[in-house]
Motif scaffolding. Structure first.
Motif, mmCIF file in Angstrom:
data_model
loop_
_atom_site.group_PDB
_atom_site.id
_atom_site.type_symbol
_atom_site.label_atom_id
_atom_site.label_comp_id
_atom_site.label_asym_id
_atom_site.label_seq_id
_atom_site.Cartn_x
_atom_site.Cartn_y
_atom_site.Cartn_z
ATOM 1 N N SER A 1 0.837 -1.209 0.000
ATOM 2 C CA SER A 1 0.000 0.000 0.000
ATOM 3 C C SER A 1 0.869 1.254 0.000
ATOM 4 O O SER A 1 0.583 2.220 -0.716
ATOM 5 C CB SER A 1 -0.901 0.030 1.233
ATOM 6 O OG SER A 1 -1.661 -1.128 1.303
ATOM 7 N N SER B 1 -11.933 -17.981 -2.664
ATOM 8 C CA SER B 1 -12.122 -18.972 -1.617
ATOM 9 C C SER B 1 -12.193 -20.323 -2.308
ATOM 10 O O SER B 1 -12.807 -20.470 -3.355
ATOM 11 C CB SER B 1 -13.414 -18.711 -0.870
ATOM 12 O OG SER B 1 -14.485 -18.797 -1.751
ATOM 13 N N ALA C 1 -15.726 -14.493 -4.215
ATOM 14 C CA ALA C 1 -14.991 -14.302 -2.966
ATOM 15 C C ALA C 1 -15.713 -15.089 -1.879
ATOM 16 O O ALA C 1 -16.842 -15.549 -2.076
ATOM 17 C CB ALA C 1 -14.972 -12.829 -2.615
ATOM 18 N N ALA C 2 -15.057 -15.229 -0.768
ATOM 19 C CA ALA C 2 -15.636 -16.028 0.319
ATOM 20 C C ALA C 2 -17.093 -15.658 0.539
ATOM 21 O O ALA C 2 -17.429 -14.491 0.609
ATOM 22 C CB ALA C 2 -14.863 -15.781 1.598
ATOM 23 N N SER D 1 -11.165 -12.159 13.061
ATOM 24 C CA SER D 1 -10.130 -12.132 12.024
ATOM 25 C C SER D 1 -10.648 -11.607 10.693
ATOM 26 O O SER D 1 -9.905 -10.970 9.945
ATOM 27 C CB SER D 1 -9.520 -13.525 11.833
ATOM 28 O OG SER D 1 -10.516 -14.420 11.412
ATOM 29 N N ASN E 1 -14.942 -6.250 -5.655
ATOM 30 C CA ASN E 1 -15.105 -6.678 -4.263
ATOM 31 C C ASN E 1 -16.555 -6.897 -3.866
ATOM 32 O O ASN E 1 -16.912 -7.957 -3.370
ATOM 33 C CB ASN E 1 -14.526 -5.614 -3.328
ATOM 34 C CG ASN E 1 -13.103 -5.912 -2.962
ATOM 35 O OD1 ASN E 1 -12.815 -6.954 -2.389
ATOM 36 N ND2 ASN E 1 -12.207 -5.023 -3.321
ATOM 37 N N VAL F 1 -4.612 0.120 -0.881
ATOM 38 C CA VAL F 1 -4.966 -0.715 0.285
ATOM 39 C C VAL F 1 -6.016 -1.759 -0.103
ATOM 40 O O VAL F 1 -5.899 -2.936 0.258
ATOM 41 C CB VAL F 1 -5.468 0.163 1.456
ATOM 42 C CG1 VAL F 1 -5.995 -0.693 2.594
ATOM 43 C CG2 VAL F 1 -4.346 1.053 1.967
ATOM 44 N N LEU G 1 -6.680 -3.082 -3.060
ATOM 45 C CA LEU G 1 -6.146 -4.113 -3.959
ATOM 46 C C LEU G 1 -5.139 -5.013 -3.239
ATOM 47 O O LEU G 1 -5.152 -6.229 -3.425
ATOM 48 C CB LEU G 1 -5.523 -3.460 -5.198
ATOM 49 C CG LEU G 1 -6.540 -2.748 -6.082
ATOM 50 C CD1 LEU G 1 -5.852 -1.945 -7.173
ATOM 51 C CD2 LEU G 1 -7.496 -3.740 -6.708
ATOM 52 N N ALA G 2 -4.278 -4.408 -2.427
ATOM 53 C CA ALA G 2 -3.292 -5.215 -1.698
ATOM 54 C C ALA G 2 -4.000 -6.165 -0.730
ATOM 55 O O ALA G 2 -3.657 -7.342 -0.643
ATOM 56 C CB ALA G 2 -2.320 -4.310 -0.945
ATOM 57 N N SER G 3 -5.017 -5.667 -0.036
ATOM 58 C CA SER G 3 -5.738 -6.507 0.930
ATOM 59 C C SER G 3 -6.480 -7.633 0.224
ATOM 60 O O SER G 3 -6.486 -8.770 0.697
ATOM 61 C CB SER G 3 -6.743 -5.672 1.720
ATOM 62 O OG SER G 3 -6.091 -4.631 2.354
ATOM 63 N N SER G 4 -7.102 -7.317 -0.915
ATOM 64 C CA SER G 4 -7.811 -8.355 -1.668
ATOM 65 C C SER G 4 -6.833 -9.434 -2.094
ATOM 66 O O SER G 4 -7.114 -10.629 -1.984
ATOM 67 C CB SER G 4 -8.457 -7.781 -2.929
ATOM 68 O OG SER G 4 -9.391 -6.839 -2.599
ATOM 69 N N TYR G 5 -5.678 -8.991 -2.587
ATOM 70 C CA TYR G 5 -4.703 -9.951 -3.111
ATOM 71 C C TYR G 5 -4.174 -10.865 -2.002
ATOM 72 O O TYR G 5 -3.998 -12.058 -2.211
ATOM 73 C CB TYR G 5 -3.554 -9.214 -3.790
ATOM 74 C CG TYR G 5 -2.619 -10.163 -4.513
ATOM 75 C CD1 TYR G 5 -2.998 -10.742 -5.720
ATOM 76 C CD2 TYR G 5 -1.395 -10.508 -3.973
ATOM 77 C CE1 TYR G 5 -2.170 -11.634 -6.373
ATOM 78 C CE2 TYR G 5 -0.556 -11.396 -4.622
ATOM 79 C CZ TYR G 5 -0.953 -11.957 -5.821
ATOM 80 O OH TYR G 5 -0.134 -12.847 -6.458
ATOM 81 N N TYR G 6 -3.922 -10.284 -0.829
ATOM 82 C CA TYR G 6 -3.365 -11.084 0.264
ATOM 83 C C TYR G 6 -4.451 -11.726 1.133
ATOM 84 O O TYR G 6 -4.163 -12.275 2.196
ATOM 85 C CB TYR G 6 -2.416 -10.240 1.117
ATOM 86 C CG TYR G 6 -1.137 -9.918 0.387
ATOM 87 C CD1 TYR G 6 -0.236 -10.931 0.059
ATOM 88 C CD2 TYR G 6 -0.831 -8.625 -0.001
ATOM 89 C CE1 TYR G 6 0.935 -10.653 -0.639
ATOM 90 C CE2 TYR G 6 0.339 -8.334 -0.690
ATOM 91 C CZ TYR G 6 1.209 -9.354 -1.011
ATOM 92 O OH TYR G 6 2.353 -9.087 -1.701
ATOM 93 N N GLY G 7 -5.691 -11.622 0.688
ATOM 94 C CA GLY G 7 -6.770 -12.360 1.338
ATOM 95 C C GLY G 7 -7.317 -11.740 2.610
ATOM 96 O O GLY G 7 -7.894 -12.435 3.437
ATOM 97 N N TYR G 8 -7.129 -10.432 2.790
ATOM 98 C CA TYR G 8 -7.723 -9.758 3.955
ATOM 99 C C TYR G 8 -9.045 -9.121 3.520
ATOM 100 O O TYR G 8 -9.049 -8.220 2.708
ATOM 101 C CB TYR G 8 -6.786 -8.662 4.469
ATOM 102 C CG TYR G 8 -6.111 -9.007 5.781
ATOM 103 C CD1 TYR G 8 -6.631 -8.554 6.983
ATOM 104 C CD2 TYR G 8 -4.966 -9.787 5.812
ATOM 105 C CE1 TYR G 8 -6.024 -8.875 8.178
ATOM 106 C CE2 TYR G 8 -4.342 -10.109 7.002
ATOM 107 C CZ TYR G 8 -4.879 -9.649 8.190
ATOM 108 O OH TYR G 8 -4.274 -9.969 9.370
#
Lengths: 103, 398
Positions: free
Chosen positions: A21, A84, B64-65, B137, B195, B270, B272-279
């Protein structure tokens, strides 16, 4: 406290998010600002200094490429984001029991 | 036609309606700062954002989940009772979305849906069916971290931008950053479509599995589900949630084009990075953090802490309030029998009446595209008024 938090927070992923980021968010703002700066300078020295102008244009091109690369990486991240996992057969039945199975 | 068929139809229609509310509730995330700085005309901004949300919904077709995965025990979502529970959850989420929209507060649509599921689950089954670790989490910690990370990135970005402006010259810099804002708003719109539309697709797919229409063993999302969700979120975005755009763009802080660009760049990074790392995270909270950070990153800029406080309160209330509404919806439907179509129809009608009432009330202090149009503010005039408080518009003081 750390022990309690460890299974809940994935510290490694969080650290990567912070780094990515910061690189993307701050990097693009600086690169875009430099692009504008170089283009402005190139316009100002247009007539008098040909060589200097080429350098400024080259600098602006590098910054432009950086910005476009970050956007491309962003779109790649969107397209390739980890999905998922599809429910495994055994668990899938437990996840949601279809009505047909209950009748 | 069986009761489960009717409830499935209600779930699909309500999920699409939820996606629509998600669209207009979250339009602000992508375009609020671009509209506030005059980089884009309001109508142009929401049209662009709507189209990109539509495209974004198709970029990643992997679902996505599913929204409830890891938060409640899966067996509570099984069968007709599970369909009714999902329906009650959607009712709770839509109601909370409309209430926060009426009060002009940006809040997370995803958290509203999660809150609805949790509330309905607790009332339908027990509190033990809620997975606390999953909730912490997947929802609570990302909700705490993501706005802070985005805010810090936006502070650094804004600070850097204003350092560069001193070298570039006010007029050229602001003109440049305005063009940049169009690109950054487009990227945030695309990310939002990817998303958020996926979450509703997951809910409908879950309902179809529960009904036995698609196999859990060969899980896929039918094309009509993707098309319906993508179209709903795009149309919702195009309607333009002007009330929340006003809060995000004008009431949190006085945004100038370098700040807007920094906020959007930080938000896109933020998300895109979070999506990529699964957050999993809420785009609304990330963007709000970015806008706030852009206000803090500029010397002498004013942050309206009262509005920030109201927004934080809305965030804190989202899960419990949507949960309470989901729980109430479930209880009302249970009066007519567990898993009965009549109960679901009744809460559907009650929710539709409530939505109509909220829309009617909102007409009293309506905020429209014209109120927010700042396209007359040029780069020159922005530079001239920089550092001075912005002249309040009718919408800004609402």
């Amino acid at each position: 406290m750390t022990l309690l938090a460890t299974p809940i927070i994935n510290g490694s992923a969080l650290w990567k998010i912070v780094l990515a980021s910061a690189l993307g968010g701050v990097g693009v703002v600086i690169a875009f600002g430099l692009l504008v700066l170089f283009v402005t300078r190139a316009e100002q020295v247009r007539a008098a200094h040909g060589g200097e102008r080429v350098l400024y244009l080259l600098g602006s091109a590098v910054c432009g490429v950086f910005c476009l690369a970050v956007v491309a990486v962003g779109i790649y991240a969107m397209a390739k984001k980890p999905a998922s996992p599809a429910p495994k057969p055994a668990k899938a039945a437990a996840l949601v029991a279809p009505l047909s199975a209950q009748r | 036609m069986s009761a489960s068929d009717i409830i499935l139809g209600l779930v699909v229609v309500t999920a699409v309606c939820f996606d629509f509310t998600n669209g207009f509730h979250d339009t602000a995330n992508a375009v609020a700062t671009s509209i506030a700085t005059g980089a884009l005309k309001p109508r142009v901004a929401v049209a662009m954002s709507g189209v990109l949300n539509l495209v974004g919904a198709f970029i990643s077709i992997k679902v996505a989940a599913t929204i409830a995965k890891g938060i409640v025990n899966a067996h509570v979502l099984a069968g007709t009772a599970g369909l009714s529970l999902v329906f009650a959850a959607l009712i709770g989420a839509i109601t909370w979305n409309l209430i926060t929209w009426y009060f002009t507060m940006p809040s997370s649509s995803s958290h509203a849906l999660i809150g609805g599921v949790i509330g309905a689950t607790i009332v339908a089954s027990s509190v033990h069916q809620v997975k606390v670790n999953g909730l912490l989490s997947s929802v609570i910690f990302p909700a705490l971290f993501s706005p802070i990370i985005c805010g810090l990135v936006a502070i650094a970005g804004t600070f850097s931008a204003y350092r560069l402006i001193k070298r570039i010259g006010e007029k050229q810099a602001r003109k440049g950053y305005r063009y940049g804002q169009i690109g950054s708003a487009a990227l945030v719109s695309l990310a939002h479509g990817t998303n958020d539309a996926q979450k509703t697709m997951g809910v409908i797919a879950l309902a179809l599995i529960a009904h036995g229409d698609i196999s859990a063993n060969h899980f896929y999302v039918p094309f009509w589900v993707k098309l319906a969700c993508a179209t709903a979120i795009a149309l919702g975005t195009m309607i333009g949630g002007w009330r929340i755009i006003n809060t995000m763009g004008n009431r949190l802080t006085d945004v100038e084009s370098p700040q807007g660009f920094s906020a959007e760049a930080a938000s896109a990074s933020v998300i895109l990075a979070s999506s990529y790392y699964g957050y999993p995270l809420s785009t609304t909270q990330v963007v709000s953090g970015g806008v706030l950070g852009s206000g803090l990153g500029k010397k002498l800029a004013s942050v309206h802490w009262g509005v920030v406080g109201q927004m934080a309160t809305a965030w804190l209330l989202t899960i419990p309030a949507a949960g309470a509404m989901g729980g109430i919806a479930w209880e009302v439907s249970r009066i007519f029998g567990k898993g009965s179509a009549a109960g679901s129809i009744v809460i559907g009608v009650l929710a539709a009446s409530g939505a109509a009432l909220i829309f009617r009330l909102a007409q009293r202090n309506k905020i429209g595209a014209k109120d927010l149009d700042r396209s007359h503010v040029t780069a020159e005039s922005e530079a001239a008024t920089s550092g001075k408080p912005a002249a309040p518009t009718a919408a800004a003081v609402t």
